[in-house]
Design a protein around this motif. Structure first.
Motif, PDB file in Angstrom:
ATOM      1  N   GLU A  46       0.827  -1.214   0.000  1.00 28.07           N
ATOM      2  CA  GLU A  46       0.000   0.000   0.000  1.00 28.07           C
ATOM      3  C   GLU A  46       0.854   1.253   0.000  1.00 28.07           C
ATOM      4  OE1 GLU A  46      -2.505  -0.327   3.341  1.00 28.07           O
ATOM      5  OE2 GLU A  46      -3.823  -1.877   2.476  1.00 28.07           O
ATOM      6  N   GLN A  47       1.952   1.226   0.790  1.00 26.62           N
ATOM      7  CA  GLN A  47       2.845   2.396   0.791  1.00 26.62           C
ATOM      8  C   GLN A  47       3.496   2.590  -0.569  1.00 26.62           C
ATOM      9  OE1 GLN A  47       5.582   1.695   3.973  1.00 26.62           O
ATOM     10  NE2 GLN A  47       4.116   2.227   5.594  1.00 26.62           N
ATOM     11  N   GLU A  48       3.911   1.484  -1.195  1.00 26.79           N
ATOM     12  CA  GLU A  48       4.508   1.607  -2.529  1.00 26.79           C
ATOM     13  C   GLU A  48       3.486   2.152  -3.531  1.00 26.79           C
ATOM     14  OE1 GLU A  48       5.964  -2.190  -3.522  1.00 26.79           O
ATOM     15  OE2 GLU A  48       7.668  -2.127  -2.097  1.00 26.79           O
ATOM     16  N   THR A  49       2.218   1.659  -3.444  1.00 32.13           N
ATOM     17  CA  THR A  49       1.177   2.149  -4.365  1.00 32.13           C
ATOM     18  C   THR A  49       0.896   3.623  -4.134  1.00 32.13           C
ATOM     19  OG1 THR A  49       0.195  -0.069  -4.344  1.00 32.13           O
ATOM     20  CG2 THR A  49      -1.162   1.755  -5.149  1.00 32.13           C
ATOM     21  N   ALA A  50       0.741   4.016  -2.844  1.00 28.04           N
ATOM     22  CA  ALA A  50       0.477   5.422  -2.531  1.00 28.04           C
ATOM     23  C   ALA A  50       1.634   6.309  -2.979  1.00 28.04           C
ATOM     24  CB  ALA A  50       0.242   5.574  -1.024  1.00 28.04           C
ATOM     25  N   LEU A  51       2.867   5.796  -2.783  1.00 29.67           N
ATOM     26  CA  LEU A  51       4.029   6.578  -3.208  1.00 29.67           C
ATOM     27  C   LEU A  51       4.059   6.737  -4.721  1.00 29.67           C
ATOM     28  CD1 LEU A  51       6.636   7.980  -2.384  1.00 29.67           C
ATOM     29  CD2 LEU A  51       7.807   5.780  -2.540  1.00 29.67           C
ATOM     30  N   ALA A  52       3.729   5.642  -5.463  1.00 31.68           N
ATOM     31  CA  ALA A  52       3.713   5.727  -6.927  1.00 31.68           C
ATOM     32  C   ALA A  52       2.625   6.687  -7.408  1.00 31.68           C
ATOM     33  CB  ALA A  52       3.497   4.339  -7.522  1.00 31.68           C
ATOM     34  N   VAL A  53       1.427   6.609  -6.771  1.00 33.38           N
ATOM     35  CA  VAL A  53       0.333   7.528  -7.158  1.00 33.38           C
ATOM     36  C   VAL A  53       0.707   8.967  -6.846  1.00 33.38           C
ATOM     37  CG1 VAL A  53      -2.043   8.181  -6.620  1.00 33.38           C
ATOM     38  CG2 VAL A  53      -1.457   5.763  -6.917  1.00 33.38           C
ATOM     39  N   ALA A  65       3.156  10.160  -9.395  1.00 30.42           N
ATOM     40  CA  ALA A  65       2.502  10.438 -10.692  1.00 30.42           C
ATOM     41  C   ALA A  65       1.686  11.722 -10.623  1.00 30.42           C
ATOM     42  CB  ALA A  65       1.609   9.259 -11.075  1.00 30.42           C
ATOM     43  N   GLU A  66       0.923  11.926  -9.520  1.00 32.24           N
ATOM     44  CA  GLU A  66       0.142  13.154  -9.391  1.00 32.24           C
ATOM     45  C   GLU A  66       1.040  14.378  -9.308  1.00 32.24           C
ATOM     46  OE1 GLU A  66      -2.296  12.627  -6.017  1.00 32.24           O
ATOM     47  OE2 GLU A  66      -3.794  11.360  -7.031  1.00 32.24           O
ATOM     48  N   GLU A  67       2.163  14.227  -8.581  1.00 26.11           N
ATOM     49  CA  GLU A  67       3.104  15.358  -8.486  1.00 26.11           C
ATOM     50  C   GLU A  67       3.675  15.698  -9.851  1.00 26.11           C
ATOM     51  OE1 GLU A  67       4.993  18.402  -6.536  1.00 26.11           O
ATOM     52  OE2 GLU A  67       3.504  16.998  -5.753  1.00 26.11           O
ATOM     53  N   ALA A  95      -5.806   6.832 -13.147  1.00 28.36           N
ATOM     54  CA  ALA A  95      -6.864   6.118 -12.425  1.00 28.36           C
ATOM     55  C   ALA A  95      -6.955   4.669 -12.902  1.00 28.36           C
ATOM     56  CB  ALA A  95      -8.200   6.827 -12.615  1.00 28.36           C
ATOM     57  N   ARG A  96      -6.833   4.484 -14.243  1.00 33.12           N
ATOM     58  CA  ARG A  96      -6.882   3.119 -14.779  1.00 33.12           C
ATOM     59  C   ARG A  96      -5.710   2.283 -14.269  1.00 33.12           C
ATOM     60  NH1 ARG A  96      -4.660   0.277 -18.601  1.00 33.12           N
ATOM     61  NH2 ARG A  96      -3.377   2.037 -19.304  1.00 33.12           N
ATOM     62  N   VAL A  97      -4.481   2.911 -14.320  1.00 27.98           N
ATOM     63  CA  VAL A  97      -3.294   2.187 -13.847  1.00 27.98           C
ATOM     64  C   VAL A  97      -3.424   1.876 -12.357  1.00 27.98           C
ATOM     65  CG1 VAL A  97      -0.816   2.375 -13.449  1.00 27.98           C
ATOM     66  CG2 VAL A  97      -1.786   3.117 -15.628  1.00 27.98           C
ATOM     67  N   THR A  98      -3.952   2.887 -11.599  1.00 25.44           N
ATOM     68  CA  THR A  98      -4.128   2.651 -10.163  1.00 25.44           C
ATOM     69  C   THR A  98      -5.120   1.529  -9.916  1.00 25.44           C
ATOM     70  OG1 THR A  98      -3.679   5.001  -9.768  1.00 25.44           O
ATOM     71  CG2 THR A  98      -4.728   3.761  -7.984  1.00 25.44           C
ATOM     72  N   ALA A  99      -6.228   1.558 -10.700  1.00 20.04           N
ATOM     73  CA  ALA A  99      -7.216   0.486 -10.541  1.00 20.04           C
ATOM     74  C   ALA A  99      -6.621  -0.870 -10.917  1.00 20.04           C
ATOM     75  CB  ALA A  99      -8.440   0.788 -11.401  1.00 20.04           C
ATOM     76  N   GLU A 100      -5.842  -0.890 -12.041  1.00 20.54           N
ATOM     77  CA  GLU A 100      -5.214  -2.147 -12.441  1.00 20.54           C
ATOM     78  C   GLU A 100      -4.218  -2.612 -11.375  1.00 20.54           C
ATOM     79  OE1 GLU A 100      -3.477  -1.547 -16.213  1.00 20.54           O
ATOM     80  OE2 GLU A 100      -5.374  -1.577 -17.330  1.00 20.54           O
ATOM     81  N   HIS A 101      -3.445  -1.624 -10.844  1.00 21.40           N
ATOM     82  CA  HIS A 101      -2.470  -1.984  -9.812  1.00 21.40           C
ATOM     83  C   HIS A 101      -3.169  -2.530  -8.564  1.00 21.40           C
ATOM     84  CE1 HIS A 101       1.298  -1.935  -7.635  1.00 21.40           C
ATOM     85  NE2 HIS A 101       0.719  -1.249  -6.666  1.00 21.40           N
ATOM     86  N   LYS A 102      -4.288  -1.849  -8.196  1.00 23.04           N
ATOM     87  CA  LYS A 102      -5.030  -2.348  -7.047  1.00 23.04           C
ATOM     88  C   LYS A 102      -5.612  -3.721  -7.329  1.00 23.04           C
ATOM     89  CE  LYS A 102      -6.272   2.133  -5.025  1.00 23.04           C
ATOM     90  NZ  LYS A 102      -7.375   3.051  -4.664  1.00 23.04           N
TER      91      LYS A 102
END
Length: 505
Positions: free
Chosen positions: A49-56, A59-61, A198-205
């Motif tokens: 979860e930390q890796e996903t949040a960090l990647a998101v 990307a947002e930054e 959002a798609r990548v995040t959904a796919e990653h999730k």
């Protein structure tokens, strides 16, 4: 056998039997395993979860930085367009002022020309009416022409001004449209990138959820496998555990025997020497039948709930003795003991610092240890062949050396035997001398005692015998009187009796 357990809360000590104690230990182990497993799963999920949040967040930054950069570029372009629009408006105003100045100059010129014509008409009014009338008409025509020219110039100026303003407005509008189009494109791109994120995040999730599901399934499978193995080990006796490990090693070797070890011997050690034997003996030979390498194997295993756990080191001495008795070059202990000891879990463990040419391996390194030792022995085999060739070429010298060595050995054995027997004889002689010395001392003591006895016999007389015996004295007196009466004239009290005693002695 009972075990005492102290309650950590009340401090009360109570006793349980061996089965209850083993059940408590298994329960504690299962709870510790479940807790450690849950902690590892939680840490893995938290890490993902930390890796996903960090990647998101990254990307947002990055998108925010791109949006800010594009907004800055759009603002700069809009500023440039506004500056150009102001310049065009100023240019249009300047052209309009110039045109108005030109119109005013034409009007001033027209007024001046009209004034001059009136003056000339007044001066020439008297000259000729026809000429004056003609001139008036010419002036009127010229005035009409100038008015037409002025109207045409006004119309042209207005048209040019309108065209310039239209061109400026069109250019500004085009620039504004281009800026708006680019802004819309950037907004659309940002929207697409956000949708893609959002798609990548959904796919990653979804992928993370799938991996977690697979991990949960693997954990469940592992738990079932662990339960199955624990149940199997619980049902197996110690002998069956050992035989299971032996069967594993034997099957692993037989699978590679046809290709990797076609001339090798790997069988159970059934020959008992001095009351002991190993588990397996491995011997490999070359094409000429020469032995390449020999290994004595010992397989050790135990149940997980065993209360009498042994260490690997407790089997080293017996394994080394079995290796020497069977004439093997190496000794290898294939062990599942001490599962938590990192010394034996990292691969092949060399324990030659304790016992010569000895190794400890886990079952997965059973084939690699044979391969490593065999390859090392193959390298040394070439040197042994060359040495055998040199010895074959110098067979006479070798035979002479062997004969001399054999003679020295046999002579040494005979010398040692003779020296030992000579020493034994000397010891026996010393013992005999000591015995004779003791006999001599005893004989000398006996002679001394006999001399004492002889002296005592010489000193013995009838008077001494009858000195404190009145009865015997009376008897001897009667005997002496009887002899005197018989005329013998001898005094019994004066005769020694020791001569007769010494003769008897």
């Amino acid at each position: 056998m009972s075990n005492e357990i102290r309650c950590p809360r009340c401090g009360e000590v109570f006793t349980v039997d061996e089965s209850g104690y083993a059940a408590i230990l298994n329960q504690v182990r299962d709870q510790e395993f479940q807790r450690e497993l849950a902690e590892r799963v939680r840490l893995a999920e938290q890490s993902r979860e930390q890796e996903t949040a960090l990647a998101v967040a990254k990307a947002e930054e990055a998108l925010r930085a791109q949006i800010v950069e594009r907004d800055g570029q759009l603002a700069a372009q809009a500023e440039r367009f506004r500056a150009q629009e102001k310049d065009w408006q100023l240019a249009a105003q300047g052209e309009r002022v110039d045109l108005e100045k030109q119109v005013e100059a034409l009007r001033t010129q027209l007024a001046s020309q009209a004034s001059e014509a009136a003056t000339a008409r007044k001066l020439a009014v008297n000259e000729a009416a026809a000429a004056e009338a003609e001139r008036l008409r010419a002036v009127e025509r010229e005035r009409d022409e100038l008015a037409q020219k002025l109207a045409a110039q006004k119309e042209a100026a207005a048209t040019e001004t309108q065209l310039a303003v239209s061109r400026a407005e069109s250019a500004a509008k085009d620039a504004r449209v281009a800026v708006e189009r680019e802004r819309d494109d950037l907004r659309a791109q940002v929207q697409r990138e956000r949708q893609e994120l959002a798609r990548v995040t959904a796919e990653h999730k979804a992928d993370l959820a799938e991996r977690l599901r697979l991990k949960d399934e693997q954990i469940a499978d592992r738990e079932r496998e662990i339960e199955r193995i624990q149940d199997m080990k619980a049902r197996l006796s110690t002998k069956m555990l050992g035989e299971t490990l032996e069967q594993h090693c034997e099957i692993a070797f037989n699978q590679l025997r046809p290709t990797a070890f076609p001339r090798a011997y790997f069988e159970k050690d059934n020959e008992v020497v001095e009351g002991t034997k190993g588990d397996f003996v491995f011997r490999d030979f070359d094409e000429d039948g020469n032995e390449i390498i020999s290994i004595m194997f010992e397989m050790k295993n135990e149940a997980d709930d065993s209360t009498h756990r042994k260490t690997n080191e407790s089997h080293f001495k017996k394994l080394d003795a079995d290796r020497k008795k069977k004439g093997c070059e190496y000794a290898v202990l294939v062990s599942l003991l001490e599962p938590e000891n990192e010394l034996y879990n990292n691969g092949i463990t060399d324990v030659s610092y304790r016992y010569e040419k000895m190794y400890v391996v886990r079952p997965q390194f059973f084939i690699p240890i044979i391969t490593l030792l065999r390859n090392a022995a193959l390298t040394s085999l070439e040197y042994r062949r060359e040495l055998a060739l040199v010895r074959q070429q110098n067979i006479d010298v070798t035979n002479f050396e062997d004969s001399l060595a054999d003679f020295k050995e046999k002579f040494g054995k005979n010398f040692a035997a003779a020296s030992k027997r000579f020493g034994t004889a000397i010891d026996e002689i010393d013992k005999t001398i000591d015995h004779l010395q003791k006999v001599k001392e005893n004989l000398l003591g006996s002679e001394r005692q006999l001399r004492y006895a002889n002296d005592k016999a010489d000193a013995l007389t009838v008077k001494k015998l009858t000195r404190k015996n009145p009865t015997m004295k009376a008897l001897f007196d009667e005997a002496r009187e009887a002899k005197a009466a018989a005329g013998e004239g001898a005094d019994p009290g004066e005769e020694p009796v020791d001569a007769e005693i010494i003769e008897e002695e």
